[in-house]
Write an enzyme that holds these catalytic residues in place. Structure first.
Site, short mmCIF file in Angstrom:
data_model
loop_
_atom_site.label_atom_id
_atom_site.label_comp_id
_atom_site.label_asym_id
_atom_site.label_seq_id
_atom_site.Cartn_x
_atom_site.Cartn_y
_atom_site.Cartn_z
N ARG A 104 0.97 -1.43 0.02
CA ARG A 104 0.00 -0.05 -0.08
C ARG A 104 0.84 1.19 -0.08
NH1 ARG A 104 -4.32 1.64 4.76
NH2 ARG A 104 -2.30 0.94 6.01
N THR A 108 -0.90 7.41 -1.20
CA THR A 108 -2.13 7.41 -1.96
C THR A 108 -3.02 6.47 -1.46
OG1 THR A 108 -1.21 5.86 -3.53
CG2 THR A 108 -0.97 8.10 -4.18
N ASP A 200 0.18 -1.90 12.81
CA ASP A 200 0.43 -2.49 11.54
C ASP A 200 0.88 -3.98 11.80
OD1 ASP A 200 2.28 -1.29 8.80
OD2 ASP A 200 2.46 -3.26 9.26
N ASP A 203 4.44 -4.99 10.79
CA ASP A 203 5.45 -4.60 11.67
C ASP A 203 5.48 -5.37 12.85
OD1 ASP A 203 6.44 -2.75 10.04
OD2 ASP A 203 5.44 -0.99 10.78
N1 URA Z 1 -2.61 -2.67 7.71
C1 URA Z 1 -2.13 -2.95 8.99
O1 URA Z 1 -1.22 -3.42 9.21
N2 URA Z 1 -2.68 -2.34 10.07
C2 URA Z 1 -3.99 -1.38 9.96
O2 URA Z 1 -4.38 -0.99 10.89
C3 URA Z 1 -4.29 -1.19 8.49
C4 URA Z 1 -3.77 -1.79 7.56
#
Ligand code: URA
Length: 209
Positions: A104, A108, A200, A203
């Site tokens: 992603r 954008t 995330d 992460d």
């Molecule tokens: N991707 C993620 O890892 N966490 C989110 O909150 C949104 C997209």
């Protein structure tokens, strides 16, 4: 919600709560993701058709049930999808695997595809697309677009958390694909994160932040 199954098994909900906690370590998060993915996999496959096969036990011949049709395909949206994939493969070791690289763009929020690999005959198989977070839905839509381009038409989508915005977007593009999730959260924030969410997912599972 039509077309969405919330997997509300108590063990799934309990594990998800621990995963959401900001103090949960990388090792803990990864272990829980592996465990929860087995439970999610169990639920997403619970209505698979069975067929009878003749087998011999040490005592006698019998008709016994086996899953009908070709082996499943688990399609992992890289990189966070791999966290779900691991546990699912422990439960269904014969499944085929597709990897779809979509990231992603943080500016954008649009998906950028960089990798695609899938078995040749995906048109004849049930595909379970996995990504822990259904946020904007853009990456998931792009991944399913690509699978459909290659002939897939029997597809389910499995995630851990979904945002209402992502569900709406995804169902607008792919109304035929059922969504399975452990929870539907409140909303997306201005950076495209699910709130309250868990941060995330990539992460947190790989310790990259
Ligand atoms: N991707 C993620 O890892 N966490 C989110 O909150 C949104 C997209």
């Amino acid at each position: 919600m039509d077309g969405v199954t919330v997997i509300d098994h108590p063990l799934v909900q309990h594990k998800l709560t621990i995963m959401r906690k900001k103090e949960t370590s990388t090792a803990g998060f990864r272990r829980l993701l592996r465990e929860i993915s087995m439970l999610l996999c169990y639920e997403v496959t619970r209505d698979l058709e069975l067929t009878m096969e003749t087998i011999e036990t040490p005592l006698t011949e019998m008709q016994a049930p086996v899953v009908e049709g070709k082996k499943l395909v688990f399609a992992s949206i890289l990189r966070a999808g791999n966290g779900l994939l691991e546990g699912m493969l422990e439960l269904v070791p014969s499944a085929r695997v597709s990897h779809i690289g979509v990231y992603r763009d943080h500016e954008t929020l649009q998906p950028v595809e960089y990798y695609f690999k899938a078995p040749e005959d995906i048109a004849e198989r049930l595909i379970i697309v996995v990504d822990p977070m259904l946020a904007t839905g853009n990456s998931s839509i792009a991944a399913v677009d690509k699978l459909k381009e290659r002939g897939a038409h029997n597809i389910r989508f499995l995630c851990l958390l979904a945002a209402p915005e992502g569900i709406k977007n995804f169902q607008g593009a792919h109304p035929d694909v059922k969504i399975y999730t452990a929870a539907i959260d409140s909303h997306l924030n201005e950076k495209g994160y699910i709130v309250p969410g868990l941060g995330d997912a990539g992460d947190r599972m790989y310790g990259t932040k």
